[in-house]
Design a protein around this motif. Sequence first.
Motif, PDB file in Angstrom:
ATOM      1  N   ARG A   1     -61.637  58.564 -19.165  1.00  0.00           N
ATOM      2  CA  ARG A   1     -62.147  58.157 -17.862  1.00  0.00           C
ATOM      3  C   ARG A   1     -63.634  58.470 -17.794  1.00  0.00           C
ATOM      4  N   LYS A   2     -64.363  57.650 -17.068  1.00  0.00           N
ATOM      5  CA  LYS A   2     -65.817  57.770 -17.028  1.00  0.00           C
ATOM      6  C   LYS A   2     -66.279  59.008 -16.262  1.00  0.00           C
ATOM      7  N   PHE A   3     -65.752  59.246 -15.088  1.00  0.00           N
ATOM      8  CA  PHE A   3     -66.275  60.307 -14.230  1.00  0.00           C
ATOM      9  C   PHE A   3     -65.514  61.616 -14.345  1.00  0.00           C
ATOM     10  N   GLU A   4     -64.382  61.576 -14.984  1.00  0.00           N
ATOM     11  CA  GLU A   4     -63.584  62.790 -15.170  1.00  0.00           C
ATOM     12  C   GLU A   4     -63.039  62.723 -16.592  1.00  0.00           C
ATOM     13  N   PRO A   5     -63.878  63.082 -17.580  1.00  0.00           N
ATOM     14  CA  PRO A   5     -63.459  62.913 -18.970  1.00  0.00           C
ATOM     15  C   PRO A   5     -62.107  63.569 -19.250  1.00  0.00           C
ATOM     16  N   ALA A   6     -61.182  62.755 -19.598  1.00  0.00           N
ATOM     17  CA  ALA A   6     -59.838  63.203 -19.972  1.00  0.00           C
ATOM     18  C   ALA A   6     -59.260  62.140 -20.889  1.00  0.00           C
ATOM     19  N   PHE A   7     -58.478  62.551 -21.835  1.00  0.00           N
ATOM     20  CA  PHE A   7     -57.852  61.637 -22.783  1.00  0.00           C
ATOM     21  C   PHE A   7     -56.958  60.648 -22.037  1.00  0.00           C
ATOM     22  N   CYS A   8     -57.187  59.363 -22.270  1.00  0.00           N
ATOM     23  CA  CYS A   8     -56.365  58.309 -21.658  1.00  0.00           C
ATOM     24  C   CYS A   8     -55.559  57.554 -22.704  1.00  0.00           C
ATOM     25  N   GLY A   9     -56.084  57.468 -23.926  1.00  0.00           N
ATOM     26  CA  GLY A   9     -55.389  56.723 -24.957  1.00  0.00           C
ATOM     27  C   GLY A   9     -56.288  56.488 -26.151  1.00  0.00           C
ATOM     28  N   ALA A  10     -55.825  55.600 -27.024  1.00  0.00           N
ATOM     29  CA  ALA A  10     -56.559  55.316 -28.256  1.00  0.00           C
ATOM     30  C   ALA A  10     -56.579  53.813 -28.503  1.00  0.00           C
ATOM     31  N   ILE A  11     -57.633  53.374 -29.161  1.00  0.00           N
ATOM     32  CA  ILE A  11     -57.752  51.978 -29.553  1.00  0.00           C
ATOM     33  C   ILE A  11     -58.431  51.964 -30.911  1.00  0.00           C
ATOM     34  N   GLU A  12     -57.922  51.137 -31.796  1.00  0.00           N
ATOM     35  CA  GLU A  12     -58.484  51.149 -33.142  1.00  0.00           C
ATOM     36  C   GLU A  12     -58.498  49.771 -33.765  1.00  0.00           C
ATOM     37  N   ILE A  13     -59.457  49.599 -34.639  1.00  0.00           N
ATOM     38  CA  ILE A  13     -59.523  48.430 -35.505  1.00  0.00           C
ATOM     39  C   ILE A  13     -59.163  48.969 -36.877  1.00  0.00           C
ATOM     40  N   ARG A  14     -58.042  48.511 -37.406  1.00  0.00           N
ATOM     41  CA  ARG A  14     -57.552  49.096 -38.652  1.00  0.00           C
ATOM     42  C   ARG A  14     -57.174  48.004 -39.650  1.00  0.00           C
ATOM     43  N   ASP A  15     -56.881  48.449 -40.849  1.00  0.00           N
ATOM     44  CA  ASP A  15     -56.552  47.517 -41.929  1.00  0.00           C
ATOM     45  C   ASP A  15     -57.649  46.468 -42.073  1.00  0.00           C
ATOM     46  N   ILE A  16     -58.889  46.936 -42.066  1.00  0.00           N
ATOM     47  CA  ILE A  16     -60.033  46.037 -42.180  1.00  0.00           C
ATOM     48  C   ILE A  16     -60.030  45.398 -43.568  1.00  0.00           C
ATOM     49  N   GLU A  17     -60.013  44.082 -43.588  1.00  0.00           N
ATOM     50  CA  GLU A  17     -60.043  43.319 -44.831  1.00  0.00           C
ATOM     51  C   GLU A  17     -61.387  42.601 -44.922  1.00  0.00           C
ATOM     52  N   SER A  18     -62.304  43.149 -45.720  1.00  0.00           N
ATOM     53  CA  SER A  18     -63.624  42.522 -45.806  1.00  0.00           C
ATOM     54  C   SER A  18     -63.565  41.142 -46.441  1.00  0.00           C
ATOM     55  N   GLU A  19     -62.703  40.974 -47.414  1.00  0.00           N
ATOM     56  CA  GLU A  19     -62.641  39.682 -48.107  1.00  0.00           C
ATOM     57  C   GLU A  19     -62.337  38.547 -47.138  1.00  0.00           C
ATOM     58  N   HIS A  20     -61.445  38.797 -46.200  1.00  0.00           N
ATOM     59  CA  HIS A  20     -61.040  37.755 -45.253  1.00  0.00           C
ATOM     60  C   HIS A  20     -61.658  37.956 -43.869  1.00  0.00           C
ATOM     61  N   SER A  21     -62.483  38.989 -43.725  1.00  0.00           N
ATOM     62  CA  SER A  21     -63.195  39.261 -42.481  1.00  0.00           C
ATOM     63  C   SER A  21     -62.249  39.339 -41.281  1.00  0.00           C
ATOM     64  N   GLN A  22     -61.181  40.123 -41.456  1.00  0.00           N
ATOM     65  CA  GLN A  22     -60.210  40.280 -40.371  1.00  0.00           C
ATOM     66  C   GLN A  22     -59.695  41.715 -40.336  1.00  0.00           C
ATOM     67  N   ALA A  23     -59.089  42.074 -39.209  1.00  0.00           N
ATOM     68  CA  ALA A  23     -58.529  43.409 -39.036  1.00  0.00           C
ATOM     69  C   ALA A  23     -57.502  43.373 -37.918  1.00  0.00           C
ATOM     70  N   GLU A  24     -56.690  44.418 -37.882  1.00  0.00           N
ATOM     71  CA  GLU A  24     -55.691  44.559 -36.826  1.00  0.00           C
ATOM     72  C   GLU A  24     -56.249  45.414 -35.702  1.00  0.00           C
ATOM     73  N   LEU A  25     -55.959  45.022 -34.478  1.00  0.00           N
ATOM     74  CA  LEU A  25     -56.287  45.797 -33.290  1.00  0.00           C
ATOM     75  C   LEU A  25     -55.012  46.501 -32.849  1.00  0.00           C
ATOM     76  N   SER A  26     -55.111  47.783 -32.585  1.00  0.00           N
ATOM     77  CA  SER A  26     -53.954  48.551 -32.113  1.00  0.00           C
ATOM     78  C   SER A  26     -54.408  49.433 -30.961  1.00  0.00           C
ATOM     79  N   PHE A  27     -53.555  49.601 -29.953  1.00  0.00           N
ATOM     80  CA  PHE A  27     -53.951  50.408 -28.798  1.00  0.00           C
ATOM     81  C   PHE A  27     -52.737  50.965 -28.078  1.00  0.00           C
ATOM     82  N   TRP A  28     -52.961  52.062 -27.377  1.00  0.00           N
ATOM     83  CA  TRP A  28     -51.940  52.631 -26.493  1.00  0.00           C
ATOM     84  C   TRP A  28     -52.611  53.531 -25.465  1.00  0.00           C
TER      85      TRP A  28
END
Length: 174
Positions: free
Chosen positions: A62-89
Amino acid sequence: MNLRSLTQADIPSIQRCASVRAIADTMISIPHPYPEGEAERYVLRRLAEFEAGLSVSFIIERKFEPAFCGAIEIRDIESEHSQAELSFWLAVEMWGKGYMSEALQPILRFGFEDLALNRLYAYHMVRNPGSGRVLQKNGFVQEGVLRQRVRKWGMFEDVKLWAIVHSDWQEAAA
């Protein structure tokens, strides 16, 4: 919302939030019960993948009250095909407040501009329509349903596949 890099200091918050059954219920890769020490293994793995150029993970706060809210990631980055998976919770108490849509915009910009990706894709279990709404609202297009793609607690589950490509993101951002 603020986004910041994942660090080892996040281990206790991830362990606590990912241990909630409702989180594991519709997450493809989060077990329940969440094993003791699993958050530490997760963080160390993601940090090593970052060093190898395979993954970038962010913590949502959160912006005004820093506390963990969740995670978001770009993973399994494949440079050859210029793609990756987005995962979040998000932690359960953060659901339904628009936090993920707010976090997704800078992540898409980061993926397409800084990582020079052409395609980001994401999966969600069919019985988790909220994730699908977040993806659709942010320009993702449903590409299909992967029948019985995962086994969750002894039951095979259908999974939807969504993606957004750079040109579509660019048009929407203009």
